[in-house]
Design an enzyme around this catalytic site. Sequence first.
Site, mmCIF file in Angstrom:
data_model
loop_
_atom_site.group_PDB
_atom_site.id
_atom_site.type_symbol
_atom_site.label_atom_id
_atom_site.label_comp_id
_atom_site.label_asym_id
_atom_site.label_seq_id
_atom_site.Cartn_x
_atom_site.Cartn_y
_atom_site.Cartn_z
ATOM 1 N N ARG A 57 0.614 -1.143 0.018
ATOM 2 C CA ARG A 57 0.222 -0.118 0.649
ATOM 3 C C ARG A 57 0.840 1.441 0.399
ATOM 4 O O ARG A 57 0.637 2.508 -1.014
ATOM 5 C CB ARG A 57 -0.894 -0.180 1.147
ATOM 6 C CG ARG A 57 -1.994 -0.761 1.074
ATOM 7 C CD ARG A 57 -2.512 -1.224 2.336
ATOM 8 N NE ARG A 57 -1.239 -2.317 2.377
ATOM 9 C CZ ARG A 57 -1.840 -3.540 2.554
ATOM 10 N NH1 ARG A 57 -2.702 -3.883 0.535
ATOM 11 N NH2 ARG A 57 -0.927 -4.578 2.911
ATOM 12 N N THR A 58 2.277 1.573 0.782
ATOM 13 C CA THR A 58 2.710 2.854 1.063
ATOM 14 C C THR A 58 3.132 3.103 -0.251
ATOM 15 O O THR A 58 3.188 3.810 -0.993
ATOM 16 C CB THR A 58 2.725 2.750 1.838
ATOM 17 O OG1 THR A 58 2.088 1.926 2.989
ATOM 18 C CG2 THR A 58 4.417 3.972 2.307
ATOM 19 N N LYS A 85 26.224 -3.171 -1.220
ATOM 20 C CA LYS A 85 27.964 -3.836 -1.044
ATOM 21 C C LYS A 85 28.736 -3.487 0.071
ATOM 22 O O LYS A 85 29.731 -1.969 -0.011
ATOM 23 C CB LYS A 85 28.615 -2.736 -2.406
ATOM 24 C CG LYS A 85 27.854 -3.721 -3.515
ATOM 25 C CD LYS A 85 28.527 -2.484 -4.795
ATOM 26 C CE LYS A 85 27.757 -2.360 -5.842
ATOM 27 N NZ LYS A 85 27.656 -1.427 -7.358
ATOM 28 N N ARG A 106 11.633 4.061 3.498
ATOM 29 C CA ARG A 106 11.152 2.693 3.993
ATOM 30 C C ARG A 106 12.099 1.916 4.932
ATOM 31 O O ARG A 106 12.866 1.230 3.818
ATOM 32 C CB ARG A 106 10.056 1.545 3.748
ATOM 33 C CG ARG A 106 9.732 0.765 4.744
ATOM 34 C CD ARG A 106 7.827 -0.525 4.530
ATOM 35 N NE ARG A 106 7.009 0.277 4.547
ATOM 36 C CZ ARG A 106 6.300 0.053 4.719
ATOM 37 N NH1 ARG A 106 5.341 -1.493 4.284
ATOM 38 N NH2 ARG A 106 5.584 0.450 5.183
ATOM 39 N N HIS A 134 4.720 5.515 11.881
ATOM 40 C CA HIS A 134 4.452 5.369 10.185
ATOM 41 C C HIS A 134 3.622 7.168 9.880
ATOM 42 O O HIS A 134 2.644 6.216 9.914
ATOM 43 C CB HIS A 134 3.922 4.551 9.829
ATOM 44 C CG HIS A 134 2.985 3.929 8.523
ATOM 45 N ND1 HIS A 134 3.687 4.997 7.587
ATOM 46 C CD2 HIS A 134 2.864 2.820 7.715
ATOM 47 C CE1 HIS A 134 3.436 4.012 6.117
ATOM 48 N NE2 HIS A 134 3.417 3.194 6.289
HETATM 49 N N1 CP Z 1 -0.566 -0.442 5.881
HETATM 50 C C1 CP Z 1 0.945 -0.080 5.317
HETATM 51 O O1 CP Z 1 1.503 0.344 6.192
HETATM 52 O O2 CP Z 1 1.081 -1.092 4.379
HETATM 53 P P1 CP Z 1 2.829 -2.118 3.189
HETATM 54 O O3 CP Z 1 3.030 -2.584 4.549
HETATM 55 O O4 CP Z 1 0.834 -2.760 2.786
HETATM 56 O O5 CP Z 1 3.501 -0.406 3.131
#
Ligand code: CP
Length: 344
Positions: A57-58, A85, A106, A134
Amino acid sequence: MKNSLHHIISASQFKKSDVFRYIANARRFRTESAESSVSTRFQGKTVVNMFYEPSTRTNCSFQAAAHKLGCNVISLTEAASSSKKGESLEDTIRTLGCYAEAIVLRHPERGAAHRAAKASRIPIINAGDGNGEHPTQALLDVYTIYEELAAFGLNIDSPLTEITVCFVGDLKNSRTVHSLVYLLGLLANVRFIFLSPKSLEIPQMLADIQIANGHQVLINTMSLDEALPLCDVLYMTRIQKERFATEFEYETVMANRRDYSIDGERMERAKQQMIVMHPLPRLDEIAEEVDKDPRAAYFRQVENGLYMRMAILEQLLEIHASIYVDNPMHANSSSSLSGEQHNT
Ligand code: CP
């Protein structure tokens, strides 16, 4: 501009007015998206999606949001990067800053987004740092709660409204919960109910902040069956296998997973005017039969993520452009970010 850069690292950096501005802009994008699919507004701008942990999703919503704003997107995974590396996170960030106007990061390590921001000359968006935060998920979550509860006549912004929000599952490791608890406490009068296995309780510091701000906080004082009739929002989470040190510890917690799951029968205990949310992905904590219940809001929540991320990128790209216009020399300097400087 007084501030050097406008990273999004933690939900704690937002003021109430920031959040309502994002919500208003996300609503505008929802309306505009129904009318046209792609804008040319940020044509020539580039966003890097640097995902060193899996994401559906993100990652995809930031890509879709960037495309809809007319931006190019560069995608980088850890497996395909020179971190394999031995390159440091900081050097990777410095490099990507030569190609783009913003980095969506991420990373499996808590605090990685803050480290990246200190090295970066372009805005960093924390798309999840280990079991830390998040913040963009929290923004789309409050947008969802605001819209969905408004349909029941509940205005979360009113001082006369108190809402009951029950968080269920792995509350120790859920970065979405950590960020959302902060934002909800900022926006609304909330009775927080936290239900989790003992080893996965909400961090005490987060609970203490909410208590200090005048909210009611109940940690494992009732069962899910007892909490369900009280909920305006039921926020389910997955027990995160990847955060456990051993398989044995994970399996021990999972033995009691029925205590932290819902199905059609259990939903009969809940009010008709309530919603079920989940940041997703889910395992079996929400039975698929719940999906057809109109109270299941988790896929509407996913769609809201697209509009909220358009709102987030729009604001960062506009601010970034104004920094360059005001001070072209900025392009050659790194951020001097400290704990209080990463304002939106
Ligand atoms: N909600 C969320 O962070 O989903 P993903 O891990 O799929 O990005």
